[in-house]
Write a protein that holds these residues in place. Structure first.
Motif, mmCIF file in Angstrom:
data_model
loop_
_atom_site.group_PDB
_atom_site.id
_atom_site.type_symbol
_atom_site.label_atom_id
_atom_site.label_comp_id
_atom_site.label_asym_id
_atom_site.label_seq_id
_atom_site.Cartn_x
_atom_site.Cartn_y
_atom_site.Cartn_z
ATOM 1 N N SER A 1 0.640 -1.266 0.003
ATOM 2 C CA SER A 1 0.036 0.039 0.115
ATOM 3 C C SER A 1 0.911 1.180 -0.245
ATOM 4 O O SER A 1 2.145 1.103 0.391
ATOM 5 C CB SER A 1 -0.938 0.144 1.367
ATOM 6 N N VAL A 2 0.373 2.207 -0.542
ATOM 7 C CA VAL A 2 1.108 3.465 -0.606
ATOM 8 C C VAL A 2 0.797 4.216 0.713
ATOM 9 O O VAL A 2 1.453 5.156 1.376
ATOM 10 C CB VAL A 2 0.769 4.518 -1.711
ATOM 11 N N LYS A 3 -0.241 3.656 1.272
ATOM 12 C CA LYS A 3 -0.920 4.462 2.731
ATOM 13 C C LYS A 3 0.241 4.146 3.743
ATOM 14 O O LYS A 3 0.801 3.079 3.638
ATOM 15 C CB LYS A 3 -2.123 3.748 3.063
ATOM 16 N N PRO A 4 0.397 4.876 4.651
ATOM 17 C CA PRO A 4 1.376 4.804 5.695
ATOM 18 C C PRO A 4 1.016 3.427 6.566
ATOM 19 O O PRO A 4 -0.324 3.168 6.762
ATOM 20 C CB PRO A 4 1.136 5.872 6.742
ATOM 21 N N LEU A 5 1.821 2.549 6.860
ATOM 22 C CA LEU A 5 1.727 1.175 7.789
ATOM 23 C C LEU A 5 2.380 1.704 8.946
ATOM 24 O O LEU A 5 3.288 2.521 9.369
ATOM 25 C CB LEU A 5 2.329 0.153 6.927
ATOM 26 N N ARG A 6 2.013 1.000 10.031
ATOM 27 C CA ARG A 6 3.065 0.845 11.257
ATOM 28 C C ARG A 6 3.826 -0.458 11.504
ATOM 29 O O ARG A 6 3.193 -1.449 10.974
ATOM 30 C CB ARG A 6 2.034 1.201 12.401
ATOM 31 N N TRP A 7 4.801 -0.380 12.130
ATOM 32 C CA TRP A 7 5.714 -1.558 12.198
ATOM 33 C C TRP A 7 5.639 -1.915 13.743
ATOM 34 O O TRP A 7 5.668 -0.982 14.509
ATOM 35 C CB TRP A 7 7.154 -1.189 11.699
ATOM 36 N N GLU A 8 5.264 -3.138 13.914
ATOM 37 C CA GLU A 8 5.241 -3.449 15.483
ATOM 38 C C GLU A 8 6.481 -4.854 15.635
ATOM 39 O O GLU A 8 6.431 -5.802 14.758
ATOM 40 C CB GLU A 8 3.796 -3.983 15.633
ATOM 41 N N PRO A 9 7.266 -4.305 16.546
ATOM 42 C CA PRO A 9 8.410 -5.393 16.799
ATOM 43 C C PRO A 9 8.012 -6.473 17.649
ATOM 44 O O PRO A 9 6.874 -6.375 18.444
ATOM 45 C CB PRO A 9 9.345 -4.588 17.910
ATOM 46 N N TYR A 10 8.509 -7.627 17.356
ATOM 47 C CA TYR A 10 8.307 -8.973 18.276
ATOM 48 C C TYR A 10 9.042 -8.899 19.501
ATOM 49 O O TYR A 10 8.598 -9.472 20.401
ATOM 50 C CB TYR A 10 8.855 -10.099 17.506
ATOM 51 N N LEU A 11 10.073 -7.974 19.750
ATOM 52 C CA LEU A 11 10.788 -7.701 20.718
ATOM 53 C C LEU A 11 10.629 -6.494 21.389
ATOM 54 O O LEU A 11 10.239 -5.565 20.680
ATOM 55 C CB LEU A 11 12.464 -7.718 20.540
ATOM 56 N N PRO A 12 10.518 -6.311 22.969
ATOM 57 C CA PRO A 12 10.222 -5.079 23.339
ATOM 58 C C PRO A 12 11.360 -3.999 22.830
ATOM 59 O O PRO A 12 12.435 -4.365 23.067
ATOM 60 C CB PRO A 12 9.994 -5.225 24.782
ATOM 61 N N PRO A 13 10.938 -3.006 22.178
ATOM 62 C CA PRO A 13 12.011 -1.932 22.084
ATOM 63 C C PRO A 13 12.552 -1.245 23.216
ATOM 64 O O PRO A 13 11.804 -1.232 24.127
ATOM 65 C CB PRO A 13 11.100 -0.969 21.164
ATOM 66 N N VAL A 14 13.646 -0.556 23.174
ATOM 67 C CA VAL A 14 14.200 0.116 24.042
ATOM 68 C C VAL A 14 13.280 1.345 24.654
ATOM 69 O O VAL A 14 12.707 2.140 23.616
ATOM 70 C CB VAL A 14 15.565 0.621 23.627
ATOM 71 N N ASP A 15 12.947 1.347 25.751
ATOM 72 C CA ASP A 15 12.460 2.243 26.485
ATOM 73 C C ASP A 15 13.430 3.596 26.398
ATOM 74 O O ASP A 15 14.177 3.534 27.140
ATOM 75 C CB ASP A 15 11.778 1.992 27.628
ATOM 76 N N VAL A 16 12.897 4.822 26.043
ATOM 77 C CA VAL A 16 13.893 5.696 25.845
ATOM 78 C C VAL A 16 14.110 6.445 27.304
ATOM 79 O O VAL A 16 15.098 6.733 27.500
ATOM 80 C CB VAL A 16 12.948 7.000 24.919
ATOM 81 N N ALA A 17 13.008 6.294 28.078
ATOM 82 C CA ALA A 17 13.079 6.866 29.360
ATOM 83 C C ALA A 17 14.243 5.817 30.218
ATOM 84 O O ALA A 17 14.790 6.336 31.265
ATOM 85 C CB ALA A 17 11.773 6.499 30.453
ATOM 86 N N GLU A 18 14.446 4.537 29.904
ATOM 87 C CA GLU A 18 15.464 3.769 30.468
ATOM 88 C C GLU A 18 16.740 3.583 29.648
ATOM 89 O O GLU A 18 17.413 2.432 30.138
ATOM 90 C CB GLU A 18 14.645 2.419 30.885
ATOM 91 N N ALA A 19 16.942 3.998 28.696
ATOM 92 C CA ALA A 19 17.941 3.785 27.609
ATOM 93 C C ALA A 19 19.214 4.155 28.182
ATOM 94 O O ALA A 19 19.243 5.156 29.051
ATOM 95 C CB ALA A 19 17.742 4.516 26.483
ATOM 96 N N THR A 20 20.411 3.365 27.949
ATOM 97 C CA THR A 20 21.709 3.699 28.361
ATOM 98 C C THR A 20 22.165 4.893 27.566
ATOM 99 O O THR A 20 21.551 5.361 26.475
ATOM 100 C CB THR A 20 22.554 2.549 27.993
ATOM 101 N N ASP A 21 23.357 5.502 28.034
ATOM 102 C CA ASP A 21 23.805 6.683 27.454
ATOM 103 C C ASP A 21 24.031 6.244 25.734
ATOM 104 O O ASP A 21 23.906 6.990 24.954
ATOM 105 C CB ASP A 21 24.955 7.219 28.201
ATOM 106 N N ALA A 22 24.648 5.232 25.713
ATOM 107 C CA ALA A 22 25.059 4.533 24.156
ATOM 108 C C ALA A 22 23.748 4.393 23.459
ATOM 109 O O ALA A 22 23.781 4.876 22.246
ATOM 110 C CB ALA A 22 25.779 3.241 24.605
ATOM 111 N N GLN A 23 22.842 3.837 23.989
ATOM 112 C CA GLN A 23 21.456 3.634 23.150
ATOM 113 C C GLN A 23 20.836 5.007 22.912
ATOM 114 O O GLN A 23 20.514 5.256 21.765
ATOM 115 C CB GLN A 23 20.440 3.019 24.073
ATOM 116 N N LEU A 24 20.700 6.015 23.895
ATOM 117 C CA LEU A 24 20.515 7.467 23.407
ATOM 118 C C LEU A 24 21.146 8.037 22.568
ATOM 119 O O LEU A 24 20.838 8.700 21.530
ATOM 120 C CB LEU A 24 20.338 8.295 24.817
ATOM 121 N N ALA A 25 22.550 7.766 22.527
ATOM 122 C CA ALA A 25 23.308 8.414 21.471
ATOM 123 C C ALA A 25 23.277 7.780 20.136
ATOM 124 O O ALA A 25 23.164 8.615 19.184
ATOM 125 C CB ALA A 25 24.887 8.320 21.940
ATOM 126 N N ALA A 26 22.999 6.599 20.279
ATOM 127 C CA ALA A 26 22.845 5.723 18.890
ATOM 128 C C ALA A 26 21.461 6.107 18.125
ATOM 129 O O ALA A 26 21.469 6.547 17.086
ATOM 130 C CB ALA A 26 22.738 4.391 19.166
#
Length: 191
Positions: A5-30
């Protein structure tokens, strides 16, 4: 599962994504490497579990897709779209179809790809580009000099052909990452 479809889709992960509030400094920088800088998608937050490889992947992606020289940006988006269609990645195909249309106003080409696939009716230049992408994505070891000669005959330079090869390669990898880490859904589908 979502359809092409040309319409926007959403992508849903099978693994929990990194929670930005709990991300390490390296993850935030990445996660700051994203080209849009607008929001951090679930895909980015999933890849951020391994910040070093995410940075390397994103820097390579940005270089391949947003280089100032070489293949025109609209052709880069068409190559990304075609490769994603061949690999069955509906999410990437949707994103790059919209980008291609916004750069070219050629929704007819996108419609033809979605309805008839790579065998659709295209002008000779676009057909040569689509065929080259198809052969590279399906079986790169079987691609020979004739395929690149066809592109040269349509006005593509050697450096532009190398760009096509790089884009097909990076999207073949990116499509596989998306498939194995999650799935696309229509925006209307409930989780």
């Amino acid at each position: 599962m979502a359809r092409f479809s040309v319409k926007p889709l959403r992508w849903e992960p099978y693994l929990p994504p990194v929670d930005v509030a709990e991300a390490t400094d390296a993850q935030l920088a990445a996660m700051q490497v994203t080209p849009s800088g607008i929001k951090v998608s679930p895909y980015v937050r999933t890849l951020a579990h391994d910040p070093q490889s995410y940075i390397a992947r994103t820097q390579l992606y940005n270089y391949v897709m947003y280089a100032k020289d070489g293949l025109a940006q609209h052709d880069r988006e068409l190559v990304a779209l075609v490769t994603s269609l061949i690999n069955g990645c509906v999410y990437c195909a949707s994103v790059h179809a919209r980008k291609y249309i916004s750069l070219t106003d050629r929704d007819d080409i996108v419609r033809e790809l979605y309805v008839h696939g790579v065998g659709g009716a295209f002008d000779v230049r676009i057909k040569a580009l689509i065929d080259f992408c198809y052969h590279l994505a399906v079986s790169p070891v079987k691609t020979d000099g004739r395929a690149s000669e066809t592109l040269k005959n349509q006005g593509f330079s050697c450096s532009e052909i190398v760009d096509v090869v790089k884009i097909v390669a990076i999207f073949s990898m990116a499509n596989r990452l998306m498939h194995t880490l999650g799935h696309a859904r229509s925006m209307q589908d409930r989780a």
